[in-house]
Write an enzyme that holds these catalytic residues in place. Structure first.
Site, short mmCIF file in Angstrom:
data_model
loop_
_atom_site.label_atom_id
_atom_site.label_comp_id
_atom_site.label_asym_id
_atom_site.label_seq_id
_atom_site.Cartn_x
_atom_site.Cartn_y
_atom_site.Cartn_z
N ARG A 1 0.82 -1.22 0.00
CA ARG A 1 0.00 0.00 0.00
C ARG A 1 0.85 1.26 0.00
NH1 ARG A 1 -2.67 -3.72 2.86
NH2 ARG A 1 -1.76 -3.05 4.82
N GLU B 1 2.86 -6.22 13.02
CA GLU B 1 1.78 -6.37 14.00
C GLU B 1 1.19 -7.78 13.92
OE1 GLU B 1 -1.23 -3.41 13.50
OE2 GLU B 1 -2.28 -4.00 15.32
#
Ligand code: AMP
Length: 173
Positions: A60, A97
């Site tokens: 992204r 994460e």
């Protein structure tokens, strides 16, 4: 404008794993006005920073890095996931994460005369951006700073990027 950008980010619960609140920026990207405003807001703090290259992170980060490079009048250097770059690469393993991954950069993409702005969509724990710093600095480049569209402040990524400059367009406390 910040409030409109914030309103265009969609929260997706439990994606890609249970317990993750995924920040989906596709509604923002789909608006010509908001996409342009977001890219201008990413570029604005770095207009007078002597940036030679935007370094953007798959995947992204690519959606934002290209327009920012055009806006700043710089070159673009992609950092990609393992095995995607065709020429000789250097690699960094990192934790994110949700899992671990490997990032790569072409070894001839940057030199010691380069001053780079690192762009990604989200700053979470900072592991991805730290790996990007190590890759760019490993090639001798200087870090002008980082720019993120979203910063998940409660995960403390900003501290991990110290002493580098960190700018974010939308911060979540
Ligand atoms: P980190 O390395 O923990 O800072 O994670 C940053 C990277 O993971 C970015 O490339 C993001 O695209 C992605 N990411 C991490 N957390 C989220 C989230 N909650 N929503 C969307 N993308 C995320």
């Amino acid at each position: 404008m910040e409030a409109r950008l914030r309103a265009a980010v969609r929260d997706v619960v439990d994606y890609p794993k249970p317990g993750i609140l995924f920040k989906d920026i596709t509604p923002l990207l789909a608006s010509a006005e908001l996409y342009r405003a977001a890219c201008e807001a990413l570029a604005a703090p770095y207009r007078e920073s002597g940036v030679t290259h935007v370094v953007s992170i798959e995947s992204r980060g690519f959606l934002l890095g290209g327009p920012v490079a055009i806006s700043l009048g710089t070159g673009l250097v992609p950092i990609r996931k393992q095995g995607k770059l065709p020429h000789q690469t250097s690699r960094e393993e990192y934790a994110l994460e949700y899992g671990t991954d490997v990032l790569e950069i072409h070894t001839d993409a940057l030199t010691s005369s380069c001053r780079v702005l690192i762009i990604d969509d989200v700053l979470a724990t900072g592991g991805t951006a730290c790996a990007a710093v190590r890759l760019a600095e490993g090639l001798g480049a200087t870090i002008a700073g980082h720019a993120f569209l979203l910063e998940l402040g409660f995960l403390g990524g900003r501290a991990r990027l110290d002493p580098h400059r960190v700018e974010s367009v939308i911060a979540y406390a």
